[in-house]
Design a protein around this motif. Structure first.
Motif, PDB file in Angstrom:
ATOM      1  N   UNK A   1     -50.042 -17.142   6.539  1.00  0.00           N
ATOM      2  CA  UNK A   1     -49.590 -16.872   7.803  1.00  0.00           C
ATOM      3  C   UNK A   1     -50.746 -16.779   8.987  1.00  0.00           C
ATOM      4  N   UNK A   2     -51.031 -15.298   7.990  1.00  0.00           N
ATOM      5  CA  UNK A   2     -52.645 -14.702   9.298  1.00  0.00           C
ATOM      6  C   UNK A   2     -53.129 -16.303   9.360  1.00  0.00           C
ATOM      7  N   UNK A   3     -53.539 -17.127   8.550  1.00  0.00           N
ATOM      8  CA  UNK A   3     -55.087 -18.259   8.662  1.00  0.00           C
ATOM      9  C   UNK A   3     -54.319 -19.374   9.880  1.00  0.00           C
ATOM     10  N   UNK A   4     -53.055 -19.423   9.794  1.00  0.00           N
ATOM     11  CA  UNK A   4     -52.182 -20.635  10.524  1.00  0.00           C
ATOM     12  C   UNK A   4     -52.355 -19.947  12.567  1.00  0.00           C
ATOM     13  N   UNK A   5     -51.442 -18.472  11.938  1.00  0.00           N
ATOM     14  CA  UNK A   5     -50.918 -17.371  13.496  1.00  0.00           C
ATOM     15  C   UNK A   5     -52.063 -16.924  13.504  1.00  0.00           C
ATOM     16  N   UNK A   6     -53.320 -17.057  14.508  1.00  0.00           N
ATOM     17  CA  UNK A   6     -53.892 -16.104  15.245  1.00  0.00           C
ATOM     18  C   UNK A   6     -53.471 -14.847  15.094  1.00  0.00           C
TER      19      UNK A   6
ATOM     20  N   UNK B   1     -46.496 -21.065  11.004  1.00  0.00           N
ATOM     21  CA  UNK B   1     -48.001 -21.797  10.068  1.00  0.00           C
ATOM     22  C   UNK B   1     -47.882 -23.173   9.645  1.00  0.00           C
ATOM     23  N   UNK B   2     -46.490 -23.803   9.234  1.00  0.00           N
ATOM     24  CA  UNK B   2     -46.619 -24.464   8.918  1.00  0.00           C
ATOM     25  C   UNK B   2     -46.879 -25.469  10.176  1.00  0.00           C
ATOM     26  N   UNK B   3     -45.915 -25.317  11.014  1.00  0.00           N
ATOM     27  CA  UNK B   3     -46.360 -26.283  12.131  1.00  0.00           C
ATOM     28  C   UNK B   3     -47.632 -26.495  12.927  1.00  0.00           C
ATOM     29  N   UNK B   4     -48.321 -25.396  12.613  1.00  0.00           N
ATOM     30  CA  UNK B   4     -49.371 -25.563  13.360  1.00  0.00           C
ATOM     31  C   UNK B   4     -50.649 -26.361  12.249  1.00  0.00           C
ATOM     32  N   UNK B   5     -50.074 -25.845  10.552  1.00  0.00           N
ATOM     33  CA  UNK B   5     -50.611 -26.421   9.263  1.00  0.00           C
ATOM     34  C   UNK B   5     -50.646 -27.754  10.176  1.00  0.00           C
ATOM     35  N   UNK B   6     -49.920 -28.414  10.137  1.00  0.00           N
ATOM     36  CA  UNK B   6     -49.419 -29.988  10.476  1.00  0.00           C
ATOM     37  C   UNK B   6     -50.653 -30.397  11.245  1.00  0.00           C
TER      38      UNK B   6
ATOM     39  N   UNK C   1     -46.238 -28.403   0.636  1.00  0.00           N
ATOM     40  CA  UNK C   1     -45.033 -29.074   0.012  1.00  0.00           C
ATOM     41  C   UNK C   1     -43.719 -28.124   0.771  1.00  0.00           C
ATOM     42  N   UNK C   2     -43.955 -26.562  -0.209  1.00  0.00           N
ATOM     43  CA  UNK C   2     -42.873 -25.795   0.147  1.00  0.00           C
ATOM     44  C   UNK C   2     -42.734 -25.489   1.164  1.00  0.00           C
ATOM     45  N   UNK C   3     -43.655 -25.160   2.308  1.00  0.00           N
ATOM     46  CA  UNK C   3     -43.377 -25.404   3.407  1.00  0.00           C
ATOM     47  C   UNK C   3     -42.882 -26.511   4.181  1.00  0.00           C
ATOM     48  N   UNK C   4     -43.400 -27.657   4.379  1.00  0.00           N
ATOM     49  CA  UNK C   4     -42.246 -28.411   4.708  1.00  0.00           C
ATOM     50  C   UNK C   4     -40.896 -28.584   4.631  1.00  0.00           C
ATOM     51  N   UNK C   5     -40.202 -28.300   3.657  1.00  0.00           N
ATOM     52  CA  UNK C   5     -39.169 -27.538   2.648  1.00  0.00           C
ATOM     53  C   UNK C   5     -38.188 -26.463   3.948  1.00  0.00           C
ATOM     54  N   UNK C   6     -38.748 -25.297   3.983  1.00  0.00           N
ATOM     55  CA  UNK C   6     -38.704 -23.971   4.812  1.00  0.00           C
ATOM     56  C   UNK C   6     -38.811 -24.711   6.368  1.00  0.00           C
ATOM     57  N   UNK C   7     -39.641 -25.612   6.928  1.00  0.00           N
ATOM     58  CA  UNK C   7     -39.261 -26.168   8.479  1.00  0.00           C
ATOM     59  C   UNK C   7     -39.280 -26.668   8.792  1.00  0.00           C
TER      60      UNK C   7
ATOM     61  N   UNK D   1     -39.786 -26.095  17.961  1.00  0.00           N
ATOM     62  CA  UNK D   1     -40.510 -26.136  16.857  1.00  0.00           C
ATOM     63  C   UNK D   1     -41.682 -26.406  16.092  1.00  0.00           C
ATOM     64  N   UNK D   2     -42.013 -27.902  17.626  1.00  0.00           N
ATOM     65  CA  UNK D   2     -43.313 -28.645  17.255  1.00  0.00           C
ATOM     66  C   UNK D   2     -44.295 -27.790  17.426  1.00  0.00           C
ATOM     67  N   UNK D   3     -44.394 -26.988  18.108  1.00  0.00           N
ATOM     68  CA  UNK D   3     -44.761 -26.015  18.814  1.00  0.00           C
ATOM     69  C   UNK D   3     -45.702 -24.435  17.495  1.00  0.00           C
ATOM     70  N   UNK D   4     -44.358 -24.921  16.654  1.00  0.00           N
ATOM     71  CA  UNK D   4     -45.055 -23.059  15.986  1.00  0.00           C
ATOM     72  C   UNK D   4     -44.815 -22.508  17.028  1.00  0.00           C
ATOM     73  N   UNK D   5     -43.598 -21.973  17.405  1.00  0.00           N
ATOM     74  CA  UNK D   5     -43.229 -20.931  18.696  1.00  0.00           C
ATOM     75  C   UNK D   5     -42.301 -20.498  18.399  1.00  0.00           C
ATOM     76  N   UNK D   6     -41.110 -20.612  17.051  1.00  0.00           N
ATOM     77  CA  UNK D   6     -40.119 -20.393  16.780  1.00  0.00           C
ATOM     78  C   UNK D   6     -39.877 -18.639  16.534  1.00  0.00           C
ATOM     79  N   UNK D   7     -41.064 -17.578  16.124  1.00  0.00           N
ATOM     80  CA  UNK D   7     -40.819 -16.970  15.796  1.00  0.00           C
ATOM     81  C   UNK D   7     -40.931 -16.620  14.961  1.00  0.00           C
TER      82      UNK D   7
END
Length: 463
Positions: free
Chosen positions: A408-413, A321-326, A334-340, A309-315
């Motif tokens: 998603x495309x920005x943060x998950x190449x 994308x949120x965890x990688x933006x972090x 903020x919306x993504x904070x709630x999702x993750x 989860x920390x690495x942004x590798x949940x699938x």
């Protein structure tokens, strides 16, 4: 006759405009010493991003004060009285701190100062309305947000204080007779994130840009992480580069649903500060003690899932994308904070405080009250909480709030070549999941049912 001297001790108020402490100090003495204490108890858990932002704010504040900011390092209960003694100050001026550590620290400093006959003067706070002031008609705290926000708005707030660097006559720190040694503001620590420009000038410039270009679209765009629909003011509010009172005064010149929505977000910040002030235990423990009965995962398997989860590798692309933006910006929409957060607590069944701690280590805007209680809102264990059975579906959340998949495309190449909203379910692509991207680590539908079954144990314990 020697001039009388006051000390202005900066903490979460790193600015020269709208500074009530300046007015109090100028009224109390002929001159003032500007002081900041690098407190190891606060710096140690801050994380590199927040520390670097603080250091930049201090450099800018020093420039605004003509190079007259004294920076020392150590326990404030030791070094603040020593500074006051060295300059012969009769008063030390601060904006009141309502956090658990800050209150205890200030009580210790106040006692140490009083032994020397020096008064600690509290003027204002980092909030438009100080925590503890908004109460029910019959007395007592509000436990849910909506009635608090109404009472908060009815209470109102003061107009911004008309101050600048010239409000006080600042003494040269080199003129002090002894006391703790001045230290250089530390160099920035290595950090992979690209941080916002620190300081009051940058904060005010960003706020002006938002008022000119973003505030009228805030209501419609604030939940869309691919858009620049938020103000970006949270790091500046964290360190008081800009006071919320200033924002509220400017918002009063505008009308519309978006302005109301932004004002409500300020109220949320003040509500959480009030909750933490009244219940300091809620920084680390469930506000709703019934959730102490919620079974959660621990052990090696949970630790491994937490790391994914920390690495942004949940699938799940919106989560990743949120965890990688972090990591990339030391900030998350903020919306993504709630999702993750929902995914960690309700899909992986891992305690909310582990996620909250991870956020506080990486966020440039990490604020204890807002962070901990935002997590508890999502976990269902807080005041005015989202019902525990409201479990964010990471697929539908992604499709609704990132409908074109740009975020998603920005943060998950790995998914950069997947067009449109199909990016939110890459396992359905004709050619399969793109190389390098993981399959979903859990089945959301099954984990939702598991989360509800776990919640039944909370309900059973209450009955």
């Amino acid at each position: 006759m020697a001039p009388s001297t006051a000390v202005v001790w900066f903490r979460r108020d790193l600015r020269v405009a709208d500074q009530p402490t300046f007015l109090a100090a100028a009224d109390a003495a002929d001159r003032a010493l500007a002081l900041f204490v690098l407190d190891p108890a606060l710096l140690k858990p801050s994380g590199a991003a927040r520390a670097n932002f603080l250091y930049g704010c201090l450099r800018e504040l020093d420039d605004a004060l003509g190079g007259k900011l004294l920076v020392v390092k150590g326990d404030p209960a030791d070094v603040v009285p020593r500074v006051a003694r060295a300059v012969g100050a009769q008063t030390v001026h601060v904006a009141a701190d309502y956090g658990p550590y800050g209150r205890e620290r200030d009580e210790n400093v106040e006692k140490a100062l009083s032994d020397d006959g020096v008064e600690l003067v509290r003027t204002g706070s980092p909030y438009a309305v100080a925590p503890g002031r908004v109460e029910k008609g019959g007395g007592g705290p509000f436990k849910v947000f909506t009635p608090f926000s109404r009472a908060w708005a009815d209470h109102g707030w003061r107009a911004p204080a008309g101050t600048d660097a010239s409000t006080c006559t600042w003494m040269d720190p080199s003129d002090k007779d002894g006391g703790p040694r001045a230290v250089k503001v530390p160099d920035d620590e290595p950090v992979e994130a690209e941080l916002p420009q620190p300081g009051e000038s940058a904060g005010l410039a960003r706020w002006r840009d938002f008022l000119d270009e973003g505030v009228l679209d805030y209501e419609s765009e604030r939940d869309l992480p691919a858009k620049k629909g938020t103000s970006g003011m949270s790091p500046y509010l964290k360190y008081g580069c800009v006071h919320p009172r200033t924002l509220l005064a400017d918002l009063a010149q505008h009308r519309g649903d978006s302005v109301k929505a932004y004002r409500t977000e300020i109220a949320w910040r003040e509500f959480y500060a009030d909750v933490l002030h009244r219940r300091p235990d809620s920084a680390r423990e469930n506000y709703d003690k019934g959730f102490d009965h919620l079974p959660l995962r621990t052990g090696k398997a949970a630790d491994a899932d937490f790391e994914r989860w920390c690495e942004g590798r949940t699938g799940y692309p919106i989560v990743d994308a949120g965890m990688r933006q972090l990591r990339g910006e030391a900030w998350m929409h903020n919306r993504v904070r709630m999702i993750v957060a929902s995914f960690l607590v309700k899909d992986l069944h891992i305690p909310w405080w582990r996620g909250a701690r991870h956020f506080m280590q990486l966020l440039v805007d990490g604020d204890l009250a807002s962070n901990q209680h935002g997590w508890q809102w999502t976990a269902g264990s807080g005041t005015d909480a989202s019902p525990y059975f409201r479990i964010f579906n990471p697929i539908t959340q992604g499709e609704r709030f990132d409908p074109d998949g740009d975020y998603v495309r920005r943060w998950v190449p790995e998914l950069a070549d997947v067009e449109g909203k199909a990016v939110h379910q890459p396992w359905k692509l004709k050619g399969g999941i793109p190389e390098g991207y993981p399959a979903p680590m859990v089945d959301h539908k099954a984990e939702r049912q598991d989360a509800l079954a776990r919640y039944d144990q909370v309900k059973a314990a209450r009955s």
